[in-house]
Write an enzyme that holds these catalytic residues in place. Structure first.
Site, PDB file in Angstrom:
ATOM      1  N   ALA A   1       0.829  -1.198   0.000  1.00  0.00           N
ATOM      2  CA  ALA A   1       0.000   0.000   0.000  1.00  0.00           C
ATOM      3  C   ALA A   1       0.870   1.256   0.000  1.00  0.00           C
ATOM      4  CB  ALA A   1      -0.924   0.000   1.211  1.00  0.00           C
TER       5      ALA A   1
ATOM      6  N   GLY B   1       0.041  -5.303   0.540  1.00  0.00           N
ATOM      7  CA  GLY B   1      -1.036  -5.344  -0.440  1.00  0.00           C
ATOM      8  C   GLY B   1      -0.630  -6.022  -1.732  1.00  0.00           C
TER       9      GLY B   1
ATOM     10  N   GLU C   1      -1.053  -9.618  -1.054  1.00  0.00           N
ATOM     11  CA  GLU C   1      -2.498  -9.867  -1.023  1.00  0.00           C
ATOM     12  C   GLU C   1      -3.079  -9.909  -2.437  1.00  0.00           C
ATOM     13  OE1 GLU C   1      -4.114  -8.036   3.114  1.00  0.00           O
ATOM     14  OE2 GLU C   1      -3.028  -6.627   1.835  1.00  0.00           O
TER      15      GLU C   1
ATOM     16  N   GLU D   1       2.915  -5.865   7.526  1.00  0.00           N
ATOM     17  CA  GLU D   1       2.104  -4.809   8.138  1.00  0.00           C
ATOM     18  C   GLU D   1       2.318  -4.684   9.638  1.00  0.00           C
ATOM     19  OE1 GLU D   1      -0.216  -6.178   4.463  1.00  0.00           O
ATOM     20  OE2 GLU D   1       0.996  -7.113   6.023  1.00  0.00           O
TER      21      GLU D   1
END
Length: 259
Positions: free
Chosen positions: A63, A108, A111, A131
């Site tokens: 992210a 992300g 993911e 994270e």
């Protein structure tokens, strides 16, 4: 299609290409462009399988933390749903999908790779969910998809520590399916996807829906999902073509129409 994410199609294979230098950070704009590309890939009948690719240097490094840093609880409570659903749109593509992973697939980015059906990684790739090192947890599916893929114990190790895994450890724990030289990643992903460019599209869709839906239910319900999908395929033209070809010519020679 978008400023940073585009869908291109060649010989039945669609490529969702991320291109936000330098690290393909997934800011809100990129998230929404991923959603748009995934929806287009799902709707386009010329696309029979999909490659998700970030380029030769990096898949996606996570992210956009600069964008997130000043967000309040209220801000993230509002944004977390669209964040999750933007990547879930990739998982929901009703066609075979493969992530072509070069460089980093972190946070992300990891993911996003988890949303694919199959993952091919470069020898020098690094994957992880770091994270926890920012004082948060994965928020775009990592706690759920990673644990379903590699098992809860391995997922907890990766998520609790935030450590990166190299391509061969990722292969060993089932996080990726294949490791190739970095220069070969995209071509290997296209080759995998191309297997399905003339496949029985409705049967492939039914297989994916049966497996994915069955993972979240008990065995009895999963078997009923499979039964319904199996029976429904007897209404397709490809079922008739496939069985007729098998009887007359043997296996693997049917020329499917995708309907």
């Amino acid at each position: 299609m978008g400023e940073f994410v585009n869908l291109t199609v060649s010989e039945g294979v669609g490529t969702i290409r991320l291109d936000r230098p330098k690290m393909n950070a997934l800011n809100v704009q990129v998230q929404e462009e991923i959603r748009a590309a995934a929806l287009e890939a799902a709707a386009n009948d010329d696309v029979r399988a999909v490659v998700i690719y970030g380029g030769e240097r990096v898949f996606a490094a996570g992210a956009d933390i600069k964008e997130m840093a000043d967000m309040s609880y209220a801000d993230m409570a509002k944004r977390s749903g669209p964040l999750q659903s933007s990547l879930t749109a990739v998982a929901a593509i009703p066609k075979p999908t493969v992530a072509a992973i070069t460089g980093y697939a972190l946070g992300g980015g990891c993911e996003l790779a988890l949303c694919a059906d199959y993952r091919i990684a470069a020898e020098d790739a690094k994957l992880g969910q770091p994270e926890i090192l920012l004082g948060i947890i994965p928020g775009a599916g990592g706690t759920q998809r990673l644990s379903r893929l590699v098992g809860p114990s391995k997922a907890k190790d990766l998520i609790y520590t935030g450590r990166f895994v190299d391509a061969y450890e990722a292969l060993g724990i089932g996080l990726v399916n294949k490791v190739v030289r970095a220069a070969e990643v995209y071509d290997a992903a296209v080759a995998w996807a191309s297997q399905f460019s003339r496949g029985a599209a409705m049967a492939l869709r039914a297989a994916k829906e049966s497996i994915d839906s069955g993972l979240g239910v008990d065995l009895t319900t999963g078997l009923e999902i499979e039964r319904q999908q199996f029976a429904a395929l007897f209404a397709t033209e490809d079922r008739a073509i496939g069985m007729k070809s098998f009887v007359e010519n043997g296996p693997g020679k049917a020329e499917f129409k995708g309907i």
